[in-house]
Structures are given as C-alpha cells and as structure tokens.
Scaffold this active site. Structure first.
Site, PDB file in Angstrom:
ATOM      1  CG  HIS A 224      40.920  42.654  40.119  1.00 63.21           C
ATOM      2  ND1 HIS A 224      42.030  41.612  40.589  1.00 63.21           N
ATOM      3  CD2 HIS A 224      41.999  42.299  38.557  1.00 63.21           C
ATOM      4  CE1 HIS A 224      43.262  41.133  40.259  1.00 63.21           C
ATOM      5  NE2 HIS A 224      42.623  42.333  38.643  1.00 63.21           N
TER       6      HIS A 224
ATOM      7  CB  CYS B 266      42.160  38.450  37.873  1.00 63.53           C
ATOM      8  SG  CYS B 266      42.917  39.284  36.185  1.00 63.53           S
TER       9      CYS B 266
ATOM     10  CD  GLU C 132      39.437  41.774  43.945  1.00 66.15           C
ATOM     11  OE1 GLU C 132      38.981  40.878  43.515  1.00 66.15           O
ATOM     12  OE2 GLU C 132      41.088  41.329  43.285  1.00 66.15           O
TER      13      GLU C 132
END
Ligand code: GLN
Length: 569
Positions: free
Chosen positions: A539, A384, A541
C-alpha cells in the site's frame, strides 16, 4: 523539558481535529522544533484493526505493523515522519495492560483503582512516545462531554500539575454552525464546549473556531468574554478546499508564535514555507483529470461512505501537486460493472485505480475493469487486492489459465494464482487467523530497467529506504540488493507456482520480498508495453507525503497526463 499540547474537540466530531493537530505540528516543526503527535482513541477496542471501515473509515497501517486510527496518517503526511503504533493509545490498551499486570501479581496485593492506576498508565505511554521529541501533540478523540474522555482529560490535568502550566498547553477545536433558517453564525455550542472543558478543571489556551465561514469580530468578542481568553487566542479556521492550506491559514493568525509563547519557547528558526506553497499553488491551479476508483462501496443512509480510502485520495493529491493535475475521483461501485460492457462507464475516465479490499463482493466487476484498462491502454494502478486481481485477469485472458482466481474468492479454482503459502496454511489450521496477515513495512528488491525501478530511483527512494532501520523479519534476505520499503496489510500472495507461465505470457514481476526462510513474495507487477499498468501487493499510499509523493502514484499521474493529451472532448 518535554512540552505537550493537548488538543480536544467540542460541539461535534468530524470537524478536522486530526488535520488541525497535524497542521500545528507542521508549523512548530517549521519553527525548528522536533515534533511528534499522539492520537488517543477513547474506545475500548484494542486498536482499529477489527473496526468496520464504515464505522471508522480507513485503517491506517504503520511501519511497525499497527492497524490504527487514520489520524496518524494525517500526522505523517504533514510532519513527514514515520509514527509508530505506540502513538495510538486506546482505552482498551490501557485497561488490558493494567489487568494483565494485576493478573501477574505485579501490584503486590494493592487495590487496583481508576485513580491512580489508569492515569499513571496513560502518562507512561505518553512519556514513552514523546521521549525523543521537544513538543508532543496529544489529540483526544471524541468530543468534550463524552464520558469516555474523562480519564484522558484527568491525565492531562495531572500532567499540567506535575510539569507546570508552561509545559502543557490546551487547544480546543470547536464548530460554529450557521443554521440555514437563521443565516447567522452561532457561538452558543462553543460556549457550552468551553464550559464542559472547565468542568474538568481545564481552561483552553487557544480556541480554534471551525466553521463554514471565517469568524467575524463580533463573534470573536463573544467567545473572548465567555471563555475569558484574549481575542488573539481565538483563531478562525473556516472550511477550505485543500487540506494542506490549513497550516498556512493558521500562520496568517500567527498561531505558531502564539503557541510557542504559551509554552515559553522562542522560535529556533524562521519558518520556510516555500516548497509547501509551490506544491499548494500547483494543486490549486491544476487541470482536472477524472479517475475511476473501482471498489466495493457501502451506502450509509443517503450517503456513500468514502472515508475508507483517505490515503489513496491523499496520495493522488500529493502526486497531482507534483505533476500539475487535480484528480477528481469518482467512486465506481464494481457491482455495477458486472452485467454490462465496462467501457460504457469507464470510457469517461483518464485513469483507473483498484484499491485494496477483502471478500468476494463485486470481484468480477473489478476484473472486467482491469481487462478494459489493459486492452485500451488506460493508465492503471492496482493496490494489493487490485494487483492480485490484475494477475487473475492476466492469467485468465492472456496466459490461458481458464477460471484462474484467488483462493480468497474461489477456493476450488483450478489455477490458484493468488494463494496462501504453505506456512500460512499451517497457521490457519491452528486457527491463529490474525497471525497470517502480512502487516507493516517490508523491504522489496526491485528489478533494474523496470517502470517501478525507474520511478523509485527518480524519487531517491532506493537510497533513502535502504538507510531505514527495519526489523530482521521486515528486512528479510534483501541486503545484497537494491530495495525499497512499503507497508502491507494482506493475507494472500501471488503464487510462485504460476510465475513462469505468467512471465512467459508477458507479465513482468518487477520486485519481490525474500523472507528469512528464502520464500520469495511478489511485490510489484507491470506490463512493459502498456502506457502504465502497474500493480503492487503493498500500500504505497501509506508512505506518501505532501512534499514526498509515492513514486507509483507519480508514475500513474504522469501517465494520466499523457493520456489526456490524447483526449478528444
Ligand atoms: N484480501 C486480500 C488479501 O488478504 C487483499 C487485501 C488488501 O487489499 N489489503 O490478501
């Protein structure tokens, strides 16, 4: 009949209630049940979106754009399912719903009161979230004895009355301290937590005893006598190094079967921990690599707050378990890189990550770290803000766009390579600030023959993601292409005005989202000649799971593996 497990915590917060809840969920799903989990946050904030990270750690983003408590992240990582934002219930949401209804005249003149209206609202939310599941875990945030927990414990008790005891099981998680000057594990705080729970009419069915050490027999006996529960329902849960070992540890004491028996259920299948254990063993035996996470870090008292990046740490664990590496993460404060050669610090690392972030602090330090990674061939992953700054760095130092910047940091830059789109500007002018954030899951078309494409392809994520249901807004105009889905939380975009100049200078835009109005938003960038230089506006993750690591993190760790083969030390 829907079954519920109420998880509450005694003694102190932060003893791993979220992980314990997620682990119980994983165990029960291994016995063949469809399991979900709800997090109750007794604070008055509507959600975690406006909470300072130093206050509450990471803000977790759901597929449906919720900005909520990070415990939902643990549930997703362990259970391997997507959990919607409605599974996070806060006091603020409950009261807002009731007051809105009252203002609309929906109570038809009734006096609106704590009892019955508040527990009714909580119950309805719980029932809605658990509709398609056999078993629902409900973790109540905070600690037993907090005033703000009372409505939720009251609700649990009333669910027990309505549904019957065999459908509502209580798990209490406590902590047994070993004061250094005594050197002995103390059970008294646990005894008091049990007493506080009993004041709400609740008897714990299972007690999970967290502590630095395992619980010995003498202490089990003490708790047995005091809580009036059988000794085998007092479970030892000592500290361990790898979180993903918790379910295995619990199963050593047959926690799954004990809970099933309390719920009057039989196992539907034999648990199969093979894949889980393989990943776990790989992680435990792994070679250590040094990863620099260059970000903005805040000191709280004598401690540095690292909880703001939990999902990245976990994604590194997952991908590490896959490739056989254990990431030792150093949090490098980007401010410290601003007035010196970044090589002095960064030469000690095998890979570099720039995580998401907001605001101007330490930005030039992050940009010079990216320059270092690009020029030295150090594996780099930009998430990001990290991807946005990689574009800024490339624009300035390779494409010759002097003083290029993101308008978030420098609104007067001559080259706003990261900008607000015209439609966002309109919204801002109308001061609907919150509405300009891109939140939740979005589909991204990925370009064939890129590093990004190959990574998603290898993990079968293109096929899997294309089968997921998305709202028309999240899907956009991507139907005729191969796409993947990742979650977002940002306001600024890589400006389409500079794509051509940057592409000419060698930067590859490897994926984009196309909005319903036709606007293309960059999702992935990469440098093909670099060992691994990838940035994403998303993102990834947030969609990484222990057994299904995020593809970009796998790519990053594979590159780190190659990088250390060249390491001379
Ligand atoms: N501050 C940047 C934006 O709003 C990046 C946000 C992030 O890293 N999540 O676009």
């Amino acid at each position: 009949m829907a079954k519920y497990i109420i998880v509450s915590g005694g003694v102190l917060s932060g003893v791993g209630k979220g992980i314990a809840t997620a682990s119980i969920g994983k165990i029960l799903s291994e016995y063949g049940y469809k399991v979900t989990a709800i997090k109750i946050d007794p604070y008055i904030n509507f959600d975690a979106g406006t909470l300072r990270p130093t206050e509450h750690g990471e803000v977790w983003v759901t597929n449906d754009g919720g900005e909520i408590d990070q415990d939902l992240g643990s549930y997703e990582r362990f259970l391997g399912i997507d959990i919607p934002k409605s599974n996070n219930i806060t006091t603020g949401q409950v009261y807002k719903a009731i007051i809105d209804r009252e203002r609309n005249g929906e109570y038809l003149g009734e006096t609106v009161q704590f009892i019955p209206h508040v527990p009714e609202e909580i119950k309805n939310r719980i029932k809605k979230a658990s509709k398609d599941y056999d078993i629902t875990l409900i973790e109540i945030g905070g600690t037993i004895g907090d005033y703000e927990n009372v409505p939720f414990l009251f609700t649990a008790k009333s669910m027990e009355r309505e549904l019957g005891k065999e459908n509502v099981v209580y798990v209490l998680i406590t902590y047994l301290p070993i004061p250094t000057h005594i050197g002995e594990m103390k059970t008294k705080p646990t005894q008091q937590a049990i007493k506080l729970l009993q004041e709400q009419g609740i008897m714990p069915d299972i007690i999970l005893c967290r502590g630095k050490e395992p619980l010995d027999d003498v202490r089990k006996k003490k708790i047995e006598t005091y809580a009036n529960i059988q000794r085998e329902l007092v479970i030892s849960a000592p500290d361990i190094k790898v979180l993903y070992e918790v379910p295995i540890n619990f199963e050593r004491e047959q926690l799954g079967l004990k809970i099933l028996s309390k719920l009057n259920l039989q196992p539907k299948k034999k648990p199969d921990w093979k894949e889980w254990e393989i990943a776990l063993n790989r992680l435990k035996a792994s070679e250590i690599v040094r990863i620099a996470m260059v970000g903005k870090y805040v000191d709280i008292g004598a401690f540095t707050f690292k909880d703001a990046y939990v999902s990245i740490n976990e994604a590194l664990e997952h991908s590490g378990a896959r490739v056989g590496l254990k990431a030792k993460i150093d949090w490098v404060d980007s401010k410290t890189l601003e007035d010196k050669d970044p090589a002095e610090t960064l030469k000690n690392y095998d890979g570099l990550i720039i995580p998401g972030g907001f605001g101007a602090t330490g930005i030039e330090g992050k940009i010079s770290a990216i320059k270092y990674a690009r020029e030295t061939g150090t594996p780099f992953l930009g998430l990001c803000l990290g991807a946005q700054l990689a574009v800024v760095e490339y624009a300035r130092n390779v494409a010759g766009l002097k003083d290029a910047h993101s308008i978030e940091i420098n609104p007067k830059t001559p080259y706003p390579v990261v900008d607000l789109l015209p439609t966002q500007k309109e919204l801002l002018a109308k001061s609907s600030y919150g509405g300009t954030m891109r939140l939740g899951a979005y589909a991204a078309v990925i370009k064939a023959d890129t590093v990004v494409y190959k990574l998603y392809q290898k993990e079968n994520r293109i096929v899997e993601d294309m089968q997921q249901k998305l709202s028309p807004e999240s899907l956009g105009e991507v139907q005729n292409f191969e796409y993947v889905i990742e979650r977002h939380r940002h306001r600024y975009e890589i400006s389409p005005k500079f794509h051509e100049a940057l592409e000419k200078a060698g930067l590859v835009f490897s994926g984009y989202h196309q909005r319903q109005d036709g606007t293309k938003l960059v999702e992935f960038i990469e440098l093909p000649k670099h060992p691994f230089f990838v940035g994403t506006q998303a993102h990834p993750e947030f969609r990484s799971r222990f057994l299904n690591p995020a593809p970009l993190f796998i790519g990053f760790m594979e590159a780190v593996k190659k990088h250390i083969e060249k390491r001379v030390d």
